[in-house]
Design an enzyme around this catalytic site. Structure first.
Site, short mmCIF file in Angstrom:
data_model
loop_
_atom_site.label_atom_id
_atom_site.label_comp_id
_atom_site.label_asym_id
_atom_site.label_seq_id
_atom_site.Cartn_x
_atom_site.Cartn_y
_atom_site.Cartn_z
N ASN A 7 0.86 -1.19 0.00
CA ASN A 7 0.00 0.00 0.00
C ASN A 7 0.90 1.24 0.00
OD1 ASN A 7 -1.90 1.98 0.44
ND2 ASN A 7 -2.37 1.38 2.55
N TRP A 8 0.98 1.87 -1.16
CA TRP A 8 1.90 3.01 -1.30
C TRP A 8 1.31 4.30 -0.73
CZ3 TRP A 8 4.18 2.61 -7.00
CH2 TRP A 8 4.84 1.38 -7.13
N HIS A 89 -9.50 0.71 5.07
CA HIS A 89 -8.19 1.06 5.66
C HIS A 89 -8.39 2.15 6.71
CE1 HIS A 89 -4.15 2.57 6.18
NE2 HIS A 89 -3.74 1.39 5.72
N GLU A 156 -5.39 -5.16 10.96
CA GLU A 156 -4.38 -4.11 10.99
C GLU A 156 -4.62 -3.20 12.19
OE1 GLU A 156 -2.13 -2.50 7.39
OE2 GLU A 156 -3.86 -1.22 7.54
N SER A 195 3.48 -2.21 10.46
CA SER A 195 4.94 -2.23 10.64
C SER A 195 5.58 -3.56 10.24
CB SER A 195 5.31 -1.86 12.08
OG SER A 195 4.92 -0.53 12.36
N GLY A 216 3.00 -1.18 4.30
CA GLY A 216 2.95 0.24 3.93
C GLY A 216 4.36 0.79 3.72
P1 PGA Z 1 2.90 0.16 7.65
O1 PGA Z 1 1.48 0.45 6.98
O2 PGA Z 1 3.40 -1.14 7.05
O3 PGA Z 1 3.75 1.33 7.25
O4 PGA Z 1 2.70 0.05 9.11
C1 PGA Z 1 0.55 -0.56 6.78
C2 PGA Z 1 -0.74 0.01 6.24
O5 PGA Z 1 -1.14 1.11 6.65
O6 PGA Z 1 -1.40 -0.64 5.40
#
Ligand code: PGA
Length: 234
Positions: A7-8, A89, A156, A195, A216
């Site tokens: 997810n950019w 999200h 998440e 993360s 992310g």
């Molecule tokens: P992150 O983001 O890997 O930077 O924690 C994940 C996301 O928001 O989908």
């Protein structure tokens, strides 16, 4: 099959940078479902240039036409190369006030239009998982059992997302505990997000209920994301 989503968000800022990023990602030998969610402005070019990836949109509107200024429909997204969408999200839920009801409308529309979907659910603060079940039920309201195969759900926890203050990844054991419980309500493919890096991906993926990850920050670094894909292929 395992799924790794990248997810950019609102990155990078130009098409040449986005093309460089896509070019720097190596697909592993063994199959891993790899879905990239770039900013929608770059989607068409990227999908044309790198058909080896699956491409998705970070957001969309649930209706096809009408007086909905600023929106983009699912058929429009399909016409520029998207076969996947994200919905629910926490960025959308928190920063753009999307409710479970909005998420469920989007989810049903995407499944009706034959998109594959990653639905995200997660609690805001550590220890506040109590509301998750209800949010999951409301977010998936009206989804038919036979549509579940096209639905991947990402647990998440918002506090674990790298851009949250003092963020740190959940423990794989806690994520497993939550996912195995929620999987009883919606039995489909579940993944973890928050993360994820090449240093912790193996531990999450070794959990019996975790079949992939939504990434992310680490998805914006080609080498790091390629390592995560390699780990997922093992
Ligand atoms: P992150 O983001 O890997 O930077 O924690 C994940 C996301 O928001 O989908």
């Amino acid at each position: 099959m395992r799924l790794i989503g990248g997810n950019w968000k609102l990155n990078p800022s130009t098409l040449p940078e986005a093309e460089l990023l896509a070019e720097s990602i190596r697909l592993p030998q063994e199959e891993v479902e790899t879905v990239l969610f770039p900013p929608v402005a770059f989607l068409e070019e990227l999908a044309k240039k790198s058909p080896k990836f699956r491409w998705g949109a970070q957001d969309f509107f649930h209706k096809d036409t009408g007086a909905f200024t600023g929106e983009i429909s699912l058929p429009m997204l399909r016409s520029i190369g998207a076969a996947w969408v994200l919905t629910g999200h926490s960025d959308r839920r928190i920063k753009f006030s999307e409710s479970d009801k909005t998420v469920s409308e989007k989810l049903r529309a995407a499944l009706r239009e034959n998109f594959s979907v990653i639905l995200c659910v997660g609690e805001l603060e550590r220890g506040s998982e109590g509301a998750l079940e209800e949010s999951l039920k409301q977010s998936t309201k009206g989804v038919h059992h036979d549509e579940l195969a096209r639905l991947t759900i990402c647990y998440e926890p918002v506090w674990a997302i790298s851009t949250s203050p003092n963020a740190e990844a959940d423990s794989p054991e806690h994520a497993e505990e939550i996912i195995s419980r929620l999987k009883e309500i919606i039995p489909t493919r579940w993944i973890y997000g928050g993360s994820v890096t090449s240093a912790n991906a193996a531990a999450f993926l070794s959990m019996p209920s975790i079949e992939g990850a939504l990434v992310g920050g680490a998805a914006l670094k080609g080498e790091e994301f390629s390592k995560i894909l390699e780990i997922a292929s093992q």
